[in-house]
Design a protein around this motif. Structure first.
Motif, PDB file in Angstrom:
ATOM      1  N   GLY A 240       4.480   4.770   2.753  1.00 52.94           N
ATOM      2  CA  GLY A 240       4.589   4.765   1.293  1.00 52.94           C
ATOM      3  C   GLY A 240       5.133   5.867   0.754  1.00 52.94           C
ATOM      4  O   GLY A 240       5.234   6.964   1.613  1.00 52.94           O
ATOM      5  N   VAL A 241       4.959   6.409  -0.617  1.00 51.76           N
ATOM      6  CA  VAL A 241       5.355   7.315  -1.261  1.00 51.76           C
ATOM      7  C   VAL A 241       4.318   8.599  -0.828  1.00 51.76           C
ATOM      8  O   VAL A 241       4.911   9.820  -0.755  1.00 51.76           O
ATOM      9  CB  VAL A 241       5.468   7.340  -2.650  1.00 51.76           C
ATOM     10  CG1 VAL A 241       5.731   8.574  -3.440  1.00 51.76           C
ATOM     11  CG2 VAL A 241       6.528   6.239  -3.075  1.00 51.76           C
ATOM     12  N   ALA A 242       3.175   8.215  -0.539  1.00 53.18           N
ATOM     13  CA  ALA A 242       2.169   9.382  -0.308  1.00 53.18           C
ATOM     14  C   ALA A 242       2.454   9.715   0.984  1.00 53.18           C
ATOM     15  O   ALA A 242       2.459  10.974   1.281  1.00 53.18           O
ATOM     16  CB  ALA A 242       0.712   8.644  -0.261  1.00 53.18           C
ATOM     17  N   GLU A 243       3.037   8.716   2.195  1.00 50.28           N
ATOM     18  CA  GLU A 243       3.106   9.373   3.481  1.00 50.28           C
ATOM     19  C   GLU A 243       4.412  10.309   3.436  1.00 50.28           C
ATOM     20  O   GLU A 243       4.795  11.203   4.026  1.00 50.28           O
ATOM     21  CB  GLU A 243       3.385   8.280   4.098  1.00 50.28           C
ATOM     22  CG  GLU A 243       2.160   7.559   4.980  1.00 50.28           C
ATOM     23  CD  GLU A 243       1.565   6.801   3.718  1.00 50.28           C
ATOM     24  OE1 GLU A 243       0.344   6.491   3.623  1.00 50.28           O
ATOM     25  OE2 GLU A 243       2.330   6.139   2.724  1.00 50.28           O
TER      26      GLU A 243
ATOM     27  N   ALA B 243       0.900  -1.281   0.010  1.00 50.04           N
ATOM     28  CA  ALA B 243       0.081  -0.008  -0.060  1.00 50.04           C
ATOM     29  C   ALA B 243       0.805   1.220   0.039  1.00 50.04           C
ATOM     30  O   ALA B 243       1.886   1.213   0.562  1.00 50.04           O
ATOM     31  CB  ALA B 243      -0.942   0.017   1.137  1.00 50.04           C
ATOM     32  N   GLY B 244       0.605   2.279  -0.806  1.00 52.40           N
ATOM     33  CA  GLY B 244       1.159   3.513  -0.874  1.00 52.40           C
ATOM     34  C   GLY B 244       2.564   3.751  -1.815  1.00 52.40           C
ATOM     35  O   GLY B 244       3.225   4.575  -1.577  1.00 52.40           O
ATOM     36  N   VAL B 245       2.431   2.624  -2.708  1.00 51.41           N
ATOM     37  CA  VAL B 245       3.734   2.707  -3.723  1.00 51.41           C
ATOM     38  C   VAL B 245       3.154   3.388  -4.870  1.00 51.41           C
ATOM     39  O   VAL B 245       4.144   3.649  -5.865  1.00 51.41           O
ATOM     40  CB  VAL B 245       4.201   1.197  -3.972  1.00 51.41           C
ATOM     41  CG1 VAL B 245       4.950   0.795  -2.687  1.00 51.41           C
ATOM     42  CG2 VAL B 245       3.260   0.456  -4.551  1.00 51.41           C
ATOM     43  N   GLY B 246       1.884   3.750  -5.062  1.00 52.50           N
ATOM     44  CA  GLY B 246       1.452   4.374  -6.380  1.00 52.50           C
ATOM     45  C   GLY B 246       0.775   3.681  -7.559  1.00 52.50           C
ATOM     46  O   GLY B 246       0.684   4.190  -8.361  1.00 52.50           O
ATOM     47  N   LYS B 247       0.192   2.541  -6.960  1.00 53.26           N
ATOM     48  CA  LYS B 247      -0.740   1.784  -7.973  1.00 53.26           C
ATOM     49  C   LYS B 247      -1.792   2.432  -8.264  1.00 53.26           C
ATOM     50  O   LYS B 247      -2.062   2.544  -9.582  1.00 53.26           O
ATOM     51  CB  LYS B 247      -1.101   0.445  -7.281  1.00 53.26           C
ATOM     52  CG  LYS B 247       0.176  -0.430  -6.705  1.00 53.26           C
ATOM     53  CD  LYS B 247       0.035  -1.615  -6.251  1.00 53.26           C
ATOM     54  CE  LYS B 247      -1.162  -1.708  -5.001  1.00 53.26           C
ATOM     55  NZ  LYS B 247      -0.546  -0.911  -3.762  1.00 53.26           N
TER      56      LYS B 247
ATOM     57  N   THR C 255       2.475  11.804  10.669  1.00 54.76           N
ATOM     58  CA  THR C 255       2.069  12.211   9.169  1.00 54.76           C
ATOM     59  C   THR C 255       2.791  10.738   8.343  1.00 54.76           C
ATOM     60  O   THR C 255       2.336  10.876   7.232  1.00 54.76           O
ATOM     61  CB  THR C 255       2.658  13.406   8.761  1.00 54.76           C
ATOM     62  OG1 THR C 255       4.061  13.614   8.667  1.00 54.76           O
ATOM     63  CG2 THR C 255       1.972  14.454   9.527  1.00 54.76           C
ATOM     64  N   LEU C 256       3.864  10.285   9.116  1.00 52.10           N
ATOM     65  CA  LEU C 256       4.784   9.396   8.159  1.00 52.10           C
ATOM     66  C   LEU C 256       4.199   7.675   8.470  1.00 52.10           C
ATOM     67  O   LEU C 256       4.356   6.900   7.692  1.00 52.10           O
ATOM     68  CB  LEU C 256       6.136   9.532   8.449  1.00 52.10           C
ATOM     69  CG  LEU C 256       7.387   8.953   7.783  1.00 52.10           C
ATOM     70  CD1 LEU C 256       6.983   9.067   6.346  1.00 52.10           C
ATOM     71  CD2 LEU C 256       8.471   8.897   8.190  1.00 52.10           C
ATOM     72  N   LEU C 257       4.144   7.689   9.730  1.00 47.10           N
ATOM     73  CA  LEU C 257       3.881   6.397  10.141  1.00 47.10           C
ATOM     74  C   LEU C 257       2.308   6.209  10.745  1.00 47.10           C
ATOM     75  O   LEU C 257       1.853   7.268  11.543  1.00 47.10           O
ATOM     76  CB  LEU C 257       4.775   5.986  11.262  1.00 47.10           C
ATOM     77  CG  LEU C 257       6.289   5.895  10.981  1.00 47.10           C
ATOM     78  CD1 LEU C 257       6.866   5.353  12.098  1.00 47.10           C
ATOM     79  CD2 LEU C 257       6.410   4.766   9.792  1.00 47.10           C
ATOM     80  N   LYS C 258       1.510   5.178  10.727  1.00 45.38           N
ATOM     81  CA  LYS C 258       0.150   5.263  11.106  1.00 45.38           C
ATOM     82  C   LYS C 258      -0.202   4.351  12.069  1.00 45.38           C
ATOM     83  O   LYS C 258      -1.583   3.813  12.385  1.00 45.38           O
ATOM     84  CB  LYS C 258      -0.664   5.086   9.889  1.00 45.38           C
ATOM     85  CG  LYS C 258      -0.345   5.956   8.705  1.00 45.38           C
ATOM     86  CD  LYS C 258      -0.482   7.573   9.154  1.00 45.38           C
ATOM     87  CE  LYS C 258      -0.231   8.641   8.156  1.00 45.38           C
ATOM     88  NZ  LYS C 258      -0.616   8.701   7.032  1.00 45.38           N
ATOM     89  N   TYR C 259       0.749   3.249  12.622  1.00 45.50           N
ATOM     90  CA  TYR C 259       0.562   2.352  13.691  1.00 45.50           C
ATOM     91  C   TYR C 259       1.286   2.642  15.005  1.00 45.50           C
ATOM     92  O   TYR C 259       2.509   3.027  14.743  1.00 45.50           O
ATOM     93  CB  TYR C 259       0.839   1.105  13.117  1.00 45.50           C
ATOM     94  CG  TYR C 259      -0.090   0.409  11.962  1.00 45.50           C
ATOM     95  CD1 TYR C 259      -1.300  -0.027  12.455  1.00 45.50           C
ATOM     96  CD2 TYR C 259       0.136   0.659  10.534  1.00 45.50           C
ATOM     97  CE1 TYR C 259      -2.206  -0.582  11.540  1.00 45.50           C
ATOM     98  CE2 TYR C 259      -0.935   0.269   9.814  1.00 45.50           C
ATOM     99  CZ  TYR C 259      -2.051  -0.486  10.159  1.00 45.50           C
ATOM    100  OH  TYR C 259      -2.834  -0.745   9.118  1.00 45.50           O
ATOM    101  N   GLN C 260       0.580   2.577  16.121  1.00 46.80           N
ATOM    102  CA  GLN C 260       1.250   3.057  17.282  1.00 46.80           C
ATOM    103  C   GLN C 260       2.334   2.154  17.757  1.00 46.80           C
ATOM    104  O   GLN C 260       3.314   2.928  18.203  1.00 46.80           O
ATOM    105  CB  GLN C 260       0.063   2.810  18.428  1.00 46.80           C
ATOM    106  CG  GLN C 260       0.705   3.308  19.672  1.00 46.80           C
ATOM    107  CD  GLN C 260       1.234   4.707  19.801  1.00 46.80           C
ATOM    108  OE1 GLN C 260       0.721   5.616  18.991  1.00 46.80           O
ATOM    109  NE2 GLN C 260       2.162   4.881  20.622  1.00 46.80           N
TER     110      GLN C 260
END
Length: 307
Positions: free
Chosen positions: A246-249, A49-53, A276-281
């Motif tokens: 991912g790239v989006a992050e 997820a987040g690589v631009g597909k 803004t970069l990581l989404k898991y605690q």
């Protein structure tokens, strides 16, 4: 004659087309995309997820001036949500009006209510209903979230670009849509569906490519900070986190740091903006627990040594 741009005539033109829309593609991705357009075959994109597909479909829609029709997949997705359904309230109203007017011909009533007038077109049917010369880009996003039954249904769509509606018959596309299928590989998709597609694994970009992406997407981010951001993110992806950024992050983080007028990374800035970069605690706690400072030290040492 078509009133929209023609598909690229070569791999180099494909790369240039994507670059004009600020999508930097490697030659292998450009090659399979060029072939998918040339051969009119669906393109199956797999990767984290987040690589631009998903972005590839959006860029194609814009570059070729085609409508983008998106089918967002999820668990329990069925034909009514994906393909079509009937406008039942309007049909019931029509039946009552017919009865009130004394119309008793059931065949005529049935013919009227099961007509195009009461048909609600969902994404699959929309993608197959465009006029010749205006075939849309049809994005089937995160197919791995659906079940095998829905995959089996898609086989008819991807084989013959048609669907069958019992009350109306078979509806076939005048021109096949440009189909982009994405999956995050949370489960394996059946081989029968993959065989109908061209395949490409979309990986995280290399450092130089990701730096250029930041330059294009976040032009206000200064060069030194951009280099630190990319080096830091690239190292984080080697830590076996629960979810790599991912790239989006990366773009979000660069944007956030630019908005905060930061010129360089430091432990406090990383701690304040890591969400803004990581989404898991668990991942965030790992960075706060000292891993982040160690990575930052390595990044600065490597950049200093590189000059």
């Amino acid at each position: 004659m078509p009133d929209h741009p023609l598909p690229p005539a070569s791999i180099d033109e494909t790369i240039a087309m994507l670059a004009r829309e600020d999508y930097l593609a490697g030659r292998s991705l450009a090659t399979v995309l060029f072939l998918a357009l040339k051969m009119k075959r669906p393109l199956f994109l797999e990767g984290e997820a987040g690589v631009g597909k998903t972005e590839i479909a959006k860029v194609l829609s814009k570059a070729l001036d085609r409508p983008l029709i998106r089918l967002q997949c999820y668990e329990g997705l069925d034909v009514a949500s994906a393909v079509y359904e009937w406008n039942y309230p309007a049909q019931m109203l029509e039946i009552r009006l017919a009865e009130a007017s004394g119309l008793t011909d059931r065949g005529r009533i049935e013919s009227d209510i099961f007509s195009e007038r009461y048909l609600i077109r969902r994404p699959v049917l929309q993608a197959l209903s465009s006029a010749e010369g205006r075939a849309p880009v049809f994005l089937i996003d995160e197919l791995d979230r659906t079940d095998e039954a829905f995959e089996a249904f898609l086989l008819e769509v991807l084989s013959d670009f048609q669907v069958t509606i019992p009350e109306l018959g078979t509806i076939k596309a005048a021109e096949p849509p440009i189909v982009i299928i994405t999956t995050n590989r949370t489960r394996e998709v059946h081989d029968a569906l993959k065989r109908r597609c061209l395949y490409h694994w979309v990986d995280y970009p290399e450092a130089a490519q990701e730096l250029e992406i930041i330059r294009r997407k976040v032009p206000g981010c200064n060069q030194a900070l951009s280099q630190q951001i990319i080096a830091y993110v690239q190292k984080l992806r080697t830590l076996d986190l629960f979810k790599n950024p991912g790239v989006a992050e990366t773009i979000d983080w660069a944007t956030a740091l630019t908005e905060l007028d930061r010129l360089a990374l430091d432990p406090e800035t990383i701690s304040d903006t890591i969400g803004t970069l990581l989404k898991y605690q668990d991942d965030i706690a790992r960075i706060h627990g000292g891993e982040g400072a160690r990575v930052l030290t390595e990044v600065k040492d490597e950049l200093r040594a590189a000059g």
